[in-house]
Each structure stands twice: as structure tokens, then as C-alpha cells.
Design an enzyme around this catalytic site. Structure first.
Site, PDB file in Angstrom:
ATOM      1  N   TYR A  71       0.817  -1.208   0.000  1.00  0.00           N
ATOM      2  CA  TYR A  71       0.000   0.000   0.000  1.00  0.00           C
ATOM      3  C   TYR A  71       0.859   1.270   0.000  1.00  0.00           C
ATOM      4  O   TYR A  71       0.376   2.341  -0.347  1.00  0.00           O
ATOM      5  CB  TYR A  71      -0.931   0.066   1.213  1.00  0.00           C
ATOM      6  CG  TYR A  71      -1.899  -1.077   1.366  1.00  0.00           C
ATOM      7  CD1 TYR A  71      -2.134  -1.996   0.347  1.00  0.00           C
ATOM      8  CD2 TYR A  71      -2.580  -1.248   2.555  1.00  0.00           C
ATOM      9  CE1 TYR A  71      -3.018  -3.045   0.513  1.00  0.00           C
ATOM     10  CE2 TYR A  71      -3.479  -2.288   2.732  1.00  0.00           C
ATOM     11  CZ  TYR A  71      -3.692  -3.191   1.705  1.00  0.00           C
ATOM     12  OH  TYR A  71      -4.566  -4.223   1.896  1.00  0.00           O
ATOM     13  N   HIS A 127       0.081 -11.665   1.678  1.00  0.00           N
ATOM     14  CA  HIS A 127      -0.903 -10.857   0.957  1.00  0.00           C
ATOM     15  C   HIS A 127      -1.593 -11.642  -0.153  1.00  0.00           C
ATOM     16  O   HIS A 127      -2.792 -11.489  -0.389  1.00  0.00           O
ATOM     17  CB  HIS A 127      -0.222  -9.619   0.370  1.00  0.00           C
ATOM     18  CG  HIS A 127      -1.153  -8.465   0.185  1.00  0.00           C
ATOM     19  ND1 HIS A 127      -0.815  -7.192   0.514  1.00  0.00           N
ATOM     20  CD2 HIS A 127      -2.409  -8.377  -0.288  1.00  0.00           C
ATOM     21  CE1 HIS A 127      -1.821  -6.371   0.248  1.00  0.00           C
ATOM     22  NE2 HIS A 127      -2.796  -7.076  -0.237  1.00  0.00           N
TER      23      HIS A 127
END
Length: 146
Positions: A71, A127
């Protein structure tokens, strides 16, 4: 007769339904508790925007912040947590191992900790399940034991 049976089932279910509040937590398999509600900062621009969002969530009572290396805003999340004045052990922090970091998950975790400026995360997730995920999982289990 059917109506009475339906009402009995509804009453039974109402006892099992947990009221969801900002304080609601779920038990993890290791006995720790994770706040069920949290702020995820995916697609939140690093800097003042992210810091303001995290601070607003913490002020509203949220105690779970979900970020990720990918991110690009872990530094902003960490800054907001420090600014909030809330003790670190009162905030559940999740971050994630990105696909390109499976070769060295320990280094990736250290990088996330450095960016967040904290000593530990409460939950470190893979992830995305890339091919190397099993070896990464073993490394993460060993790191958790440390």
C-alpha cells in the site's frame, strides 16, 4: 404450528447472534483477540490523508488498523498511531508480506516494522498466495515463535 416452530427457531438464533460493536473481538487460534472492526488503508494516499484517516478511526474507537507493504503507507500509519497517544498494546496492527518479498520474509517484516516505527505487528499476513507461500509460511511461523 409452523408459525410457532419458526418463532422458536428465531428465538434460538437471537441468543447466538452477537451484537457487533466497536469493541467486539474475535478469538484467534492462539488465544489472542482481534478487533472485528478495523480501518483498512488500501488505496489511501500516504501522508496527511492517511494519517488523518487513521487518527479519525482511532478517535472514533477503532483499535484495529490494517495496512500492507504494497500500500505504500505504513510510515503514515505509524506516524498517526504515535500521534494518537494511544498505547501501542491497545492497537491491533495488521500488515502484509507482498509477492516480491517471499524470498526473504524476515527482511520484509523488518522493513515494515521500521516504516511503522514499532517493535511488533499483531498480525502479519501473506498478501497473496504465490508459489513460494509455503516456505514463507514456515519462516513466518518461526518468526512468530521468537
Amino acid at each position: 404450528m409452523i408459525e410457532a416452530a419458526c418463532q422458536a427457531v428465531i428465538q434460538s438464533l437471537q441468543h447466538r447472534i452477537m451484537e457487533l460493536t466497536i469493541e467486539t473481538k474475535l478469538a484467534l487460534n492462539d488465544g489472542r483477540q482481534i478487533p472485528q472492526l478495523g480501518l483498512g488503508v488500501w488505496q489511501t494516499r500516504a501522508g496527511a490523508t492517511c494519517e488523518a484517516a487513521v487518527l479519525a478511526a482511532l478517535a472514533a474507537g477503532y483499535r484495529h488498523i490494517d495496512t500492507a507493504a504494497m500500500y505504500g503507507n505504513e510510515e503514515s500509519v505509524g506516524a498517526a498511531i504515535r500521534t494518537s497517544g494511544i498505547l501501542r498494546d491497545q492497537i491491533f496492527i495488521t500488515t502484509k508480506l507482498w509477492n516480491s518479498d517471499h524470498g526473504n520474509p524476515e527482511r520484509a517484516l523488518d522493513t515494515s516494522l521500521r516504516k511503522l516505527k514499532i517493535d511488533y505487528v499483531d498480525l502479519y499476513l501473506i498478501h497473496y498466495p504465490v508459489r513460494e507461500r509455503r516456505q514463507s509460511w514456515r519462516t513466518l511461523v518461526a518468526l512468530r515463535a521468537e
